[in-house]
Write a protein that holds these residues in place. Structure first.
Motif, short mmCIF file in Angstrom:
data_model
loop_
_atom_site.label_atom_id
_atom_site.label_comp_id
_atom_site.label_asym_id
_atom_site.label_seq_id
_atom_site.Cartn_x
_atom_site.Cartn_y
_atom_site.Cartn_z
N GLU A 126 41.18 74.12 36.61
CA GLU A 126 41.14 75.09 35.35
C GLU A 126 42.42 74.53 34.41
O GLU A 126 43.67 74.45 34.79
N THR A 127 41.90 74.21 33.43
CA THR A 127 42.86 73.74 32.36
C THR A 127 43.21 74.79 31.39
O THR A 127 42.51 75.80 31.37
N VAL A 128 44.30 74.58 30.45
CA VAL A 128 44.43 75.35 29.23
C VAL A 128 43.21 75.59 28.45
O VAL A 128 42.61 77.00 28.13
N SER A 156 47.49 50.36 29.34
CA SER A 156 47.29 51.98 28.61
C SER A 156 47.47 53.03 29.94
O SER A 156 47.63 54.11 29.67
N PHE A 157 46.82 52.81 31.01
CA PHE A 157 46.97 53.45 31.98
C PHE A 157 47.48 52.93 33.31
O PHE A 157 47.33 51.80 33.56
N LYS A 158 48.49 53.81 33.97
CA LYS A 158 48.98 53.19 35.12
C LYS A 158 48.07 52.79 36.00
O LYS A 158 48.62 51.51 37.00
N ASN A 159 46.95 53.48 36.54
CA ASN A 159 45.91 52.86 37.36
C ASN A 159 44.79 53.44 36.94
O ASN A 159 44.57 54.55 36.14
N MET A 160 43.74 53.10 37.55
CA MET A 160 42.50 53.70 37.54
C MET A 160 42.31 55.30 37.83
O MET A 160 41.57 56.00 37.15
N ASN A 161 43.10 55.65 38.87
CA ASN A 161 42.95 57.18 39.06
C ASN A 161 43.48 57.97 37.72
O ASN A 161 42.82 58.96 37.64
N VAL A 162 44.55 57.46 36.99
CA VAL A 162 45.12 58.16 36.11
C VAL A 162 44.05 58.07 34.74
O VAL A 162 43.71 59.01 34.04
N PHE A 163 43.58 56.86 34.75
CA PHE A 163 42.45 56.77 33.85
C PHE A 163 41.29 57.69 33.99
O PHE A 163 40.81 58.49 33.03
N HIS A 164 41.06 57.82 35.27
CA HIS A 164 39.86 58.66 35.78
C HIS A 164 40.14 60.25 35.28
O HIS A 164 39.25 61.08 34.84
N GLU A 165 41.30 60.66 35.51
CA GLU A 165 41.62 61.92 35.09
C GLU A 165 41.57 62.27 33.81
O GLU A 165 41.25 63.37 33.27
N GLU A 166 42.15 61.22 32.89
CA GLU A 166 42.37 61.56 31.47
C GLU A 166 40.73 61.55 30.93
O GLU A 166 40.46 62.14 30.00
N LEU A 167 39.90 60.71 31.61
CA LEU A 167 38.40 60.58 31.17
C LEU A 167 37.75 61.81 31.32
O LEU A 167 36.85 62.35 30.73
N VAL A 168 38.20 62.53 32.64
CA VAL A 168 37.52 63.81 32.68
C VAL A 168 37.68 64.81 31.75
O VAL A 168 36.94 65.42 31.07
N ASN A 169 39.16 64.90 31.32
CA ASN A 169 39.55 65.69 30.14
C ASN A 169 38.97 65.29 28.64
O ASN A 169 38.36 66.12 28.04
N TYR A 170 38.64 64.12 28.61
CA TYR A 170 38.18 63.42 27.41
C TYR A 170 36.57 63.94 27.43
O TYR A 170 36.14 64.40 26.38
N VAL A 171 35.71 63.95 28.61
CA VAL A 171 34.51 64.18 28.64
C VAL A 171 34.15 65.87 28.51
O VAL A 171 33.45 66.31 27.65
N ARG A 172 35.24 66.40 29.07
CA ARG A 172 35.11 68.12 29.00
C ARG A 172 35.39 68.48 27.49
O ARG A 172 34.87 69.36 26.96
#
Length: 184
Positions: free
Chosen positions: A110-112, A47-63
């Motif tokens: 800063e995200t949208v 599902s995720f290329k690597n744990m760094n990609v997972f981590h970035e998506e998880l930050v957005n998920y928690v936000r």
């Protein structure tokens, strides 16, 4: 016949969320995710290329969870701005590991969603106080930095104040800023 994917990306993000919420992000790794999901690590890397990609998506998920939380009315506050600031503190008190994860352990990007969220609050401050957008932004930043300092002290166990005492400090700071900017 193709095998149905049982462990979805959403399941993996939820598992990561729960690990952080319950144990902190120092316990977040592929092995613990797999354990939480009762599977091997393969579905994670499918599902995720690597744990760094997972981590970035998880930050957005928690936000996204955070934005939903602070948008709710946990404190019966009429002012959208005071509701936000009080809910920010309440979030830190209720979910210290999630707070640390998104506000202390990962650099701010800063995200949208972040821009939209902040612009709504700044616009409300501007309208309610009759301030320019520049003044409303300064008002927002000064009170946010004040609240963030309190929240960091809460999650680091430096402060153990009752929420009502903290809310009173926030209200006094808010009123002081209103007086200060009224004179400008």
């Amino acid at each position: 016949m193709a095998q149905t994917k049982i462990i979805t990306k959403e399941n993996i993000l939820k598992a990561g969320f729960l690990i952080i919420k319950e144990e902190g992000d120092n316990k977040l790794n592929a092995r613990n995710l797999a354990k939480k999901l009762s599977c091997s690590t393969q579905p994670i890397y499918d599902s995720f290329k690597n744990m760094n990609v997972f981590h970035e998506e998880l930050v957005n998920y928690v936000r996204k969870f955070y934005y939903g939380f602070v948008s709710e009315n946990h404190n019966n506050e009429k002012s959208i701005y005071m509701k936000y600031i009080k809910n920010y503190i309440f979030f830190a008190k209720e979910f210290p590991n999630l707070f640390k994860f998104i506000f202390m352990e990962n650099p701010y990007k800063e995200t949208v969603e972040e821009q939209k969220f902040a612009s709504i609050i700044i616009k409300k401050i501007s309208e309610a106080g009759g301030y320019s957008e520049d003044t409303a932004f300064k008002f927002f930043m000064q009170s946010f930095v004040f609240a963030h300092g309190i929240a960091v002290q809460i999650v680091s166990n430096y402060l153990d104040w009752q929420i009502d005492k903290i809310y009173l400090l926030l209200e006094e700071n808010f009123e002081s800023l209103k007086l200060y900017y009224r004179g400008k």
